[in-house]
Design an enzyme around this catalytic site. Structure first.
Site, mmCIF file in Angstrom:
data_model
loop_
_atom_site.group_PDB
_atom_site.id
_atom_site.type_symbol
_atom_site.label_atom_id
_atom_site.label_comp_id
_atom_site.label_asym_id
_atom_site.label_seq_id
_atom_site.Cartn_x
_atom_site.Cartn_y
_atom_site.Cartn_z
ATOM 1 N N HIS A 66 0.855 -1.191 0.000
ATOM 2 C CA HIS A 66 0.000 0.000 0.000
ATOM 3 C C HIS A 66 0.890 1.240 0.000
ATOM 4 O O HIS A 66 1.173 1.829 1.040
ATOM 5 C CB HIS A 66 -0.907 0.005 1.237
ATOM 6 C CG HIS A 66 -2.003 1.030 1.190
ATOM 7 N ND1 HIS A 66 -3.336 0.689 1.215
ATOM 8 C CD2 HIS A 66 -1.977 2.374 1.117
ATOM 9 C CE1 HIS A 66 -4.077 1.785 1.172
ATOM 10 N NE2 HIS A 66 -3.255 2.829 1.115
ATOM 11 N N HIS A 68 1.623 4.903 -2.273
ATOM 12 C CA HIS A 68 1.157 5.823 -3.325
ATOM 13 C C HIS A 68 2.357 6.348 -4.105
ATOM 14 O O HIS A 68 2.707 7.522 -4.036
ATOM 15 C CB HIS A 68 0.371 6.973 -2.693
ATOM 16 C CG HIS A 68 -0.859 6.533 -1.961
ATOM 17 N ND1 HIS A 68 -2.058 6.322 -2.596
ATOM 18 C CD2 HIS A 68 -1.057 6.251 -0.647
ATOM 19 C CE1 HIS A 68 -2.974 5.937 -1.708
ATOM 20 N NE2 HIS A 68 -2.383 5.880 -0.519
ATOM 21 N N GLY A 73 -3.057 12.401 -2.214
ATOM 22 C CA GLY A 73 -3.471 13.637 -1.558
ATOM 23 C C GLY A 73 -4.329 14.530 -2.440
ATOM 24 O O GLY A 73 -4.928 14.088 -3.411
ATOM 25 N N GLY A 74 -4.387 15.796 -2.060
ATOM 26 C CA GLY A 74 -5.204 16.762 -2.770
ATOM 27 C C GLY A 74 -6.464 17.152 -2.033
ATOM 28 O O GLY A 74 -7.244 17.973 -2.523
ATOM 29 N N GLU A 75 -6.676 16.592 -0.837
ATOM 30 C CA GLU A 75 -7.917 16.893 -0.116
ATOM 31 C C GLU A 75 -7.977 18.326 0.391
ATOM 32 O O GLU A 75 -9.058 18.831 0.656
ATOM 33 C CB GLU A 75 -8.081 15.904 1.041
ATOM 34 C CG GLU A 75 -8.342 14.485 0.559
ATOM 35 C CD GLU A 75 -8.421 13.497 1.703
ATOM 36 O OE1 GLU A 75 -8.553 13.936 2.858
ATOM 37 O OE2 GLU A 75 -8.353 12.286 1.438
ATOM 38 N N THR A 104 -8.050 8.997 -2.562
ATOM 39 C CA THR A 104 -9.301 9.743 -2.660
ATOM 40 C C THR A 104 -9.543 10.242 -4.071
ATOM 41 O O THR A 104 -10.684 10.250 -4.558
ATOM 42 C CB THR A 104 -9.267 10.958 -1.707
ATOM 43 O OG1 THR A 104 -8.795 10.550 -0.434
ATOM 44 C CG2 THR A 104 -10.646 11.570 -1.568
ATOM 45 N N TYR A 135 -11.008 5.213 -4.435
ATOM 46 C CA TYR A 135 -12.049 5.240 -3.415
ATOM 47 C C TYR A 135 -13.431 4.985 -4.017
ATOM 48 O O TYR A 135 -14.320 4.463 -3.367
ATOM 49 C CB TYR A 135 -12.075 6.618 -2.730
ATOM 50 C CG TYR A 135 -11.120 6.808 -1.582
ATOM 51 C CD1 TYR A 135 -9.885 6.171 -1.540
ATOM 52 C CD2 TYR A 135 -11.444 7.656 -0.540
ATOM 53 C CE1 TYR A 135 -9.013 6.369 -0.497
ATOM 54 C CE2 TYR A 135 -10.581 7.874 0.517
ATOM 55 C CZ TYR A 135 -9.365 7.227 0.541
ATOM 56 O OH TYR A 135 -8.505 7.432 1.575
ATOM 57 N N LYS A 160 -8.647 -1.704 -5.480
ATOM 58 C CA LYS A 160 -8.664 -0.806 -4.313
ATOM 59 C C LYS A 160 -10.033 -0.143 -4.225
ATOM 60 O O LYS A 160 -10.552 0.377 -5.219
ATOM 61 C CB LYS A 160 -7.580 0.266 -4.475
ATOM 62 C CG LYS A 160 -7.755 1.526 -3.616
ATOM 63 C CD LYS A 160 -7.514 1.270 -2.146
ATOM 64 C CE LYS A 160 -7.710 2.558 -1.338
ATOM 65 N NZ LYS A 160 -6.692 3.581 -1.582
ATOM 66 N N ARG A 167 -15.511 10.064 2.601
ATOM 67 C CA ARG A 167 -15.018 10.292 1.248
ATOM 68 C C ARG A 167 -15.308 9.133 0.310
ATOM 69 O O ARG A 167 -15.061 9.236 -0.899
ATOM 70 C CB ARG A 167 -13.503 10.534 1.293
ATOM 71 C CG ARG A 167 -13.080 11.737 2.115
ATOM 72 C CD ARG A 167 -11.619 11.668 2.496
ATOM 73 N NE ARG A 167 -11.364 10.578 3.445
ATOM 74 C CZ ARG A 167 -10.176 10.295 3.962
ATOM 75 N NH1 ARG A 167 -9.116 11.014 3.608
ATOM 76 N NH2 ARG A 167 -10.024 9.311 4.822
ATOM 77 N N HIS A 199 -9.624 0.565 1.989
ATOM 78 C CA HIS A 199 -9.381 1.658 2.925
ATOM 79 C C HIS A 199 -10.563 1.687 3.895
ATOM 80 O O HIS A 199 -11.701 1.914 3.491
ATOM 81 C CB HIS A 199 -9.268 2.981 2.159
ATOM 82 C CG HIS A 199 -9.423 4.204 3.018
ATOM 83 N ND1 HIS A 199 -8.366 5.011 3.358
ATOM 84 C CD2 HIS A 199 -10.526 4.775 3.590
ATOM 85 C CE1 HIS A 199 -8.804 6.016 4.095
ATOM 86 N NE2 HIS A 199 -10.103 5.892 4.259
ATOM 87 N N HIS A 228 -5.425 0.204 7.301
ATOM 88 C CA HIS A 228 -5.534 1.315 8.250
ATOM 89 C C HIS A 228 -6.254 0.859 9.527
ATOM 90 O O HIS A 228 -6.924 1.661 10.187
ATOM 91 C CB HIS A 228 -6.267 2.526 7.661
ATOM 92 C CG HIS A 228 -5.772 2.968 6.325
ATOM 93 N ND1 HIS A 228 -4.453 2.949 5.969
ATOM 94 C CD2 HIS A 228 -6.460 3.438 5.235
ATOM 95 C CE1 HIS A 228 -4.326 3.386 4.721
ATOM 96 N NE2 HIS A 228 -5.523 3.673 4.260
ATOM 97 N N ARG A 231 -5.961 2.720 12.914
ATOM 98 C CA ARG A 231 -6.230 4.162 12.893
ATOM 99 C C ARG A 231 -6.886 4.640 14.189
ATOM 100 O O ARG A 231 -6.822 5.820 14.541
ATOM 101 C CB ARG A 231 -7.084 4.524 11.682
ATOM 102 C CG ARG A 231 -8.493 3.993 11.697
ATOM 103 C CD ARG A 231 -9.220 4.347 10.395
ATOM 104 N NE ARG A 231 -9.061 5.752 10.109
ATOM 105 C CZ ARG A 231 -8.787 6.247 8.892
ATOM 106 N NH1 ARG A 231 -8.652 5.424 7.863
ATOM 107 N NH2 ARG A 231 -8.677 7.536 8.709
ATOM 108 N N ASP A 289 1.408 2.844 3.717
ATOM 109 C CA ASP A 289 0.559 3.955 3.239
ATOM 110 C C ASP A 289 1.464 5.094 2.772
ATOM 111 O O ASP A 289 1.112 6.264 2.823
ATOM 112 C CB ASP A 289 -0.417 4.442 4.308
ATOM 113 C CG ASP A 289 -1.505 5.355 3.738
ATOM 114 O OD1 ASP A 289 -1.762 5.305 2.513
ATOM 115 O OD2 ASP A 289 -2.099 6.132 4.513
#
Length: 394
Positions: A66, A68, A73-75, A104, A135, A160, A167, A199, A228, A231, A289
């Site tokens: 897992h 990237h 990102g980008g949230e 996401t 997602y 995935k 989200r 996720h 995750h 978490r 992650d």
């Protein structure tokens, strides 16, 4: 083509084999013996290098399922998009096999770009695979559908998705299980795992919909790789039940208080809890992650700030598990062997004759990274990156 002999190294394959010599040639482990005769090898005309393994441990290379590696990102907006991961960051983290995926953003982030980044990293020296999807459900795909992606594209090994998260797509259970079925059929027809990487967010449903699918359909629990799961304590406790039922439990190494995730259970502690509460060690995995990012509000300023999971976290938590009393053999299984088994990467995750020559050499006392060997090539040695990506500064 050059060979490599590692002499008198203590081998965890993952089981302890004691002190052995390892002969590597053509990217494969050829021999593991008490003594490999270098004189005999010289007589054959082979060119090879000798590494003295005294005071070193040999373990399989880490398999990060897992990461990237093409950015995430980008949230928080365009500013919060992480860039692609260079080869050097992966090899410095002891990662010899990396599985890339989207997060996401399944809109501006492209599976095509992810696929090409995976191919580039493999050409640079490590092994790579990817998950299709993101997602969203319906999932973004490379071909016409999930099954075709897994069947027809060499690097695609599974799917995935995201669930129990604000989200994620809030789909019915019927649509969810139909999506999972597409991945399962793709895996069966291609001889791949078809694993569904999930996720899991902080929503109230967590793993329950997937338990329902397992109980009411013929889809086996090992089809899923929920991640995750450290978490929060609430999510981890539900993961205990999932693991006791025979499901794989994936702990995120980069989701820890060390990197600002204050509600998380630290990864090594999460593993200890899972083992203590009866989850079989061959059902626990860990991934980084890496390069994933979430944005949180700074309580002092009200502005957004990124929390980034680094790829190096996987090696950090591997050694932390050992320092906290988890057996080396168990820790190796969690970061390598179990992952290889679940993803059907049959030549990975073990130090075995005929297997891929993906090894880490660790200093015996400090457990620091001494050497990284990927497919028989030395990528990192004595604190220095030997092999960098094409566009990295040399």
């Amino acid at each position: 083509m050059n060979g490599l002999v590692i002499r008198n190294v203590r081998v965890y394959a993952p089981n302890s084999l004691g002190y052995k010599d390892i002969f590597i040639f053509g990217g494969k482990i050829i021999k593991i013996e008490d003594h490999v005769s270098c004189n005999v090898l010289k007589e054959t005309g082979l060119v090879f290098r000798i590494i003295e393994g005294d005071q070193l441990l040999a373990v399989p290379g880490l398999i990060d399922q897992h990461v990237h590696f093409n950015g995430a990102g980008g949230e928080g907006g365009p500013l919060y998009r992480t860039p692609p991961t260079p080869l050097s960051l992966l090899v410095k983290a002891g990662i010899t096999t990396a599985v890339g995926l989207l997060g996401t953003d399944g809109v501006a982030r492209s599976l095509r770009e992810l696929l090409m980044k995976a191919r580039a990293l493999e050409m640079e020296g490590i092994t790579t695979k990817i998950f299709t999807g993101a997602y969203q459900i319906p999932s973004p795909v490379l071909t016409s559908d999930i099954t075709s992606d897994i069947m027809l594209i060499d690097k695609v090994i599974g799917l995935k998705i995201a669930f129990s998260d604000h989200r994620s797509s809030h789909v019915s259970r019927q649509i969810l299980q139909e999506t999972v079925s597409q991945a399962r059929v793709g895996g069966i027809l291609s001889g791949k795992s078809g694993v569904v990487m999930i996720h899991i967010g902080e929503g109230s449903h967590r793993l329950r919909p997937f338990l329902d699918i397992v109980e009411t359909t013929d889809i086996p629990i090992h089809q899923f790789a929920p991640t995750h799961l450290n978490r929060s304590r609430e999510v981890l406790q539900e993961a205990v039940f999932w693991g006791r039922e025979g499901g794989y439990v994936d702990i995120s190494a980069g989701v820890s208080s060390r990197y600002g995730f204050i509600s998380a259970v630290n990864p090594s502690q999460a593993v200890a809890l899972l083992l203590k509460q009866g989850v079989a060690e061959n059902r626990i995995t860990m991934s980084s992650d890496g390069n994933g990012v979430m944005t949180v509000h700074n309580p002092d300023t009200g502005t957004l700030q990124p929390l980034i999971a680094p790829v190096k976290a996987l090696f950090e938590e591997f050694t932390q598990m050992i320092r906290e009393g988890i057996a080396i053999e168990t820790a190796v299984r969690i970061v390598s062997t179990n992952v290889a088994d679940h993803l059907c990467l049959f030549e990975k995750g073990r130090i075995v004759e005929g297997g891929d020559a993906d090894l880490l050499l660790l200093s015996g006392d400090e457990l620091s990274l001494h050497t990284v060997i990927a497919r028989g090539e030395i990528m990192f040695e004595k604190g220095r990156v030997i092999k960098r990506g094409l566009f990295e500064e040399q």
